[in-house]
Motif scaffolding. Structure first.
Motif, PDB file in Angstrom:
ATOM      1  N   UNK A 470       7.219  -9.286   7.808  1.00 27.36           N
ATOM      2  CA  UNK A 470       7.257  -8.023   7.068  1.00 27.36           C
ATOM      3  C   UNK A 470       5.856  -7.631   6.593  1.00 27.36           C
ATOM      4  N   UNK A 471       5.073  -8.625   6.209  1.00 20.52           N
ATOM      5  CA  UNK A 471       3.699  -8.320   5.789  1.00 20.52           C
ATOM      6  C   UNK A 471       2.883  -7.729   6.936  1.00 20.52           C
ATOM      7  N   UNK A 472       3.109  -8.204   8.151  1.00 19.83           N
ATOM      8  CA  UNK A 472       2.430  -7.636   9.314  1.00 19.83           C
ATOM      9  C   UNK A 472       2.719  -6.141   9.449  1.00 19.83           C
ATOM     10  N   UNK A 477       1.111  -0.124   8.670  1.00 20.31           N
ATOM     11  CA  UNK A 477       1.352   1.212   8.111  1.00 20.31           C
ATOM     12  C   UNK A 477       0.178   1.706   7.258  1.00 20.31           C
ATOM     13  N   UNK A 478      -0.658   0.802   6.771  1.00 18.79           N
ATOM     14  CA  UNK A 478      -1.761   1.208   5.898  1.00 18.79           C
ATOM     15  C   UNK A 478      -2.674   2.226   6.566  1.00 18.79           C
ATOM     16  N   UNK A 479      -2.924   2.064   7.842  1.00 21.22           N
ATOM     17  CA  UNK A 479      -3.845   2.952   8.544  1.00 21.22           C
ATOM     18  C   UNK A 479      -3.158   3.750   9.651  1.00 21.22           C
ATOM     19  N   UNK A 493       4.275   2.676   2.626  1.00 17.23           N
ATOM     20  CA  UNK A 493       5.458   1.825   2.492  1.00 17.23           C
ATOM     21  C   UNK A 493       5.308   0.818   1.353  1.00 17.23           C
ATOM     22  N   UNK A 494       6.361   0.714   0.539  1.00 13.65           N
ATOM     23  CA  UNK A 494       6.457  -0.274  -0.535  1.00 13.65           C
ATOM     24  C   UNK A 494       7.565  -1.266  -0.201  1.00 13.65           C
ATOM     25  N   UNK A 495       7.302  -2.530  -0.468  1.00 10.68           N
ATOM     26  CA  UNK A 495       8.237  -3.588  -0.099  1.00 10.68           C
ATOM     27  C   UNK A 495       9.411  -3.692  -1.066  1.00 10.68           C
TER      28      UNK A 495
END
Length: 579
Positions: A470-472, A477-479, A493-495
């Motif tokens: 999920x961290x991957x 999505x950050x960029x 996106x927020x976890x």
């Protein structure tokens, strides 16, 4: 020569009677260089037919008999065999207990047969009566006192017999713990089959001390090149029960299974898929091998095996609609052979892949499930919960409202919440469906059940906070940016965010876009959850685990995410929904 031969048979007849053997068969002895040896079994009636009674009297002066010590040994052996056979022939558990109470001096083999027979005969209604009987406790105590004198084969047989009981008792646990203490002193004594049998039996009975697990692990590694598929399956299941789902031993067993895939029987293959699905092992190469082997010979499997196979592959997310159609075609002619638990497994498999095009088969399965002997009250909670979730996932609640309500009434009215979180998480989906889409049914969820299901879902969602997978995705999505229908988009996106009654893996609040990853160790498919949340105005994106894993590089992953998000926004335009 004829007279001497007759004498040899004649002298054995009385000794056979003294040992308790029936007069139907006796042992024939013949003198050799080292004394008397057993040659064959002789049917007495056949001897009398061939020789008149007078022939025996004429030969009575030829007295030939084994030495007394040999005869006594043979007599003890025959007596032991007779007792074991007698126990095996009994059909009532109390008869077995009474026999062993009167023959407590029986050998270890007879005690093992008694333990195995009691596990087979103790029906649900009499189970507690059997395991609580003082004679049963004495049987276990006698076995425990003899373990030091048992060889590896007998230890494995006793372990296997102890694993036949539905639940553990203090006395059973004490026996298996003692057996483990004896087994770990037998380094290099176990062959692959005996080792696998001891491992699965001890894990079933809850023996999980480090010394035992390490012994099984080291012995398994030493015997790895001799393990057959069935041994690999049993060892994998044992390690799963011990909480070992990865590491060197699991990798080596999986590698051995892959090397020996051509030696798999139908039974081995079904069991292998089942344990891999329970472990949540993402071993695509082995799964492809097993699937190719299975789908090339579906006619080799019986209906129960086909249902179990479909269920396992659905849990692994390793089955397509085309595959489920082939399995359905293979199993359809023999559906009546399925028990209620197997019907629920097959129905659950259809629901997991959202096979609503198989609605005719689903209807037959629903009717067969409800018509099972004993009704819903005789079914396990796991089967009932699978059935309820399947109706919700296949969108069949409205058509089978009475059946759906009857199952929920049995669950909520007569059952207690289990400790296992898997059925609770399935039922959590059902409760959300009742809340969001079926309030008119008037089904009240008891507070204890609601709390248990909420806690199970929250616990499992919190566990995903540390998921590297999920961290991957979050990092990608950050960029990540794109455009759909002339509208540019960038998701933040927020976890692990709340989304209606659910929590989702990721959520972009601005666009109300939620994402869940369809991982193989999650007990239910997310399509029911997404259908319910879409009805609440959310845009739902479901990423398949195997699709994500096939995108090997960072560039491939970015391209994959951009394509999926763009496809979502083209189907649900931002401007149209936001207005």
């Amino acid at each position: 020569m004829a007279s001497a031969s007759c004498s040899r048979v004649a002298r054995v007849v009385p000794s056979a009677a003294r040992t308790g053997l029936s007069s139907a068969a006796v042992v024939r002895w013949q003198r050799g260089r080292c004394g008397f040896v057993k040659v064959q079994a002789v049917h007495i009636s056949a001897v009398h037919e061939q020789r008149p009674a007078a022939a025996f009297s004429r030969c009575s002066h030829l007295h030939v008999a084994p030495q007394r010590s040999i005869l006594l040994t043979r007599r003890a052996y025959l007596d032991s065999v007779d007792r074991a056979v007698a126990v095996q022939s009994m059909t009532e558990p109390m008869e077995v207990l009474d026999f062993m109470d009167k023959h407590s001096d029986s050998d270890t083999r007879t005690h093992e047969v008694a333990l195995r027979s009691l596990g087979r005969l103790a029906a649900r209604s009499r189970y507690q009566e059997v395991v609580g009987d003082a004679r049963f406790h004495a049987l276990l105590s006698n076995l425990a006192s003899r373990l030091d004198d048992c060889d590896a084969r007998m230890l494995s047989m006793i372990a296997d017999a102890s694993a036949r009981y539905r639940t553990s008792t203090p006395e059973l646990s004490a026996l298996t713990q003692r057996l483990a203490e004896v087994a770990i002193k037998r380094k290099d004594d176990f062959n692959p089959r005996n080792l696998a049998t001891v491992a699965i039996a001890l894990s079933i009975r809850g023996v999980r001390d480090e010394s035992t697990i390490e012994f099984i692990r080291s012995e398994a590694i030493q015997l790895m090149d001799d393990l057959e598929p069935s041994h690999c399956v049993m060892l994998l299941e044992a390690f799963r029960r011990w909480g070992i789902s990865k590491g060197q031993i699991v990798d080596k067993i999986i590698e051995r299974m892959s090397d020996e895939v051509d030696r798999f029987t139908a039974h081995d293959l079904v069991d292998a898929l089942a344990v891999i699905s329970r472990l949540g092992l993402a071993r695509a190469f082995l799964l492809r091998q097993l699937c190719e082997l299975a789908f090339n010979s579906l006619n080799q499997f019986d209906p129960r095996q086909l249902a179990r196979m479909a269920n396992s592959l659905a849990k692994l997310r390793f089955i397509s609609n085309e595959d489920i159609d082939r399995l359905a075609d293979a199993i359809r002619p023999d559906l009546e052979q399925l028990a209620a638990s197997q019907v629920s497994e097959l129905l659950f498999a259809l629901a997991m892949v959202d096979a609503r095009h198989q609605s005719d088969l689903a209807r037959v399965l629903i009717a067969q499930f409800m018509a099972s002997p004993g009704g819903v009250s005789a079914m396990s909670s796991s089967s009932l919960i699978d059935f309820a979730w399947s109706l919700a996932a296949l969108d069949l609640i409205a058509k089978f409202e009475a059946e759906f309500k009857a199952v929920l009434e049995e669950i909520f009215g007569n059952r207690s919440p289990p400790q296992n979180r898997v059925p609770l998480m399935k039922l959590f989906d059902v409760m959300c469906a009742l809340q969001l889409a079926y309030t008119d049914l008037g089904v009240a969820v008891p507070a204890a059940w609601k709390a248990a299901c909420d806690d199970a879902d929250r616990f499992e969602m919190d566990r995903l906070d540390t998921s590297q997978l999920h961290n991957e995705i979050v990092k990608r999505f950050d960029n990540l940016r794109g455009a759909a229908n002339g509208m540019k988009w960038q998701l933040r996106m927020q976890r692990n965010q709340s989304c209606g009654p659910y929590r989702v893996d990721m959520l972009d609040e601005e666009t109300q876009t939620a994402l869940d990853l369809e991982i193989i160790n999650w007990p239910t498919s997310r399509h029911l959850k997404h259908r319910l949340l879409e009805s609440q105005g959310y845009r739902m994106l479901r990423l398949q685990y195997w699709d994500w894993r096939s995108a090997r590089t960072e560039a491939d992953q970015n391209l994959f995410l951009e394509r999926e998000v763009t496809r979502l926004f083209e189907a649900h335009p931002l401007a149209a929904l936001d207005s």
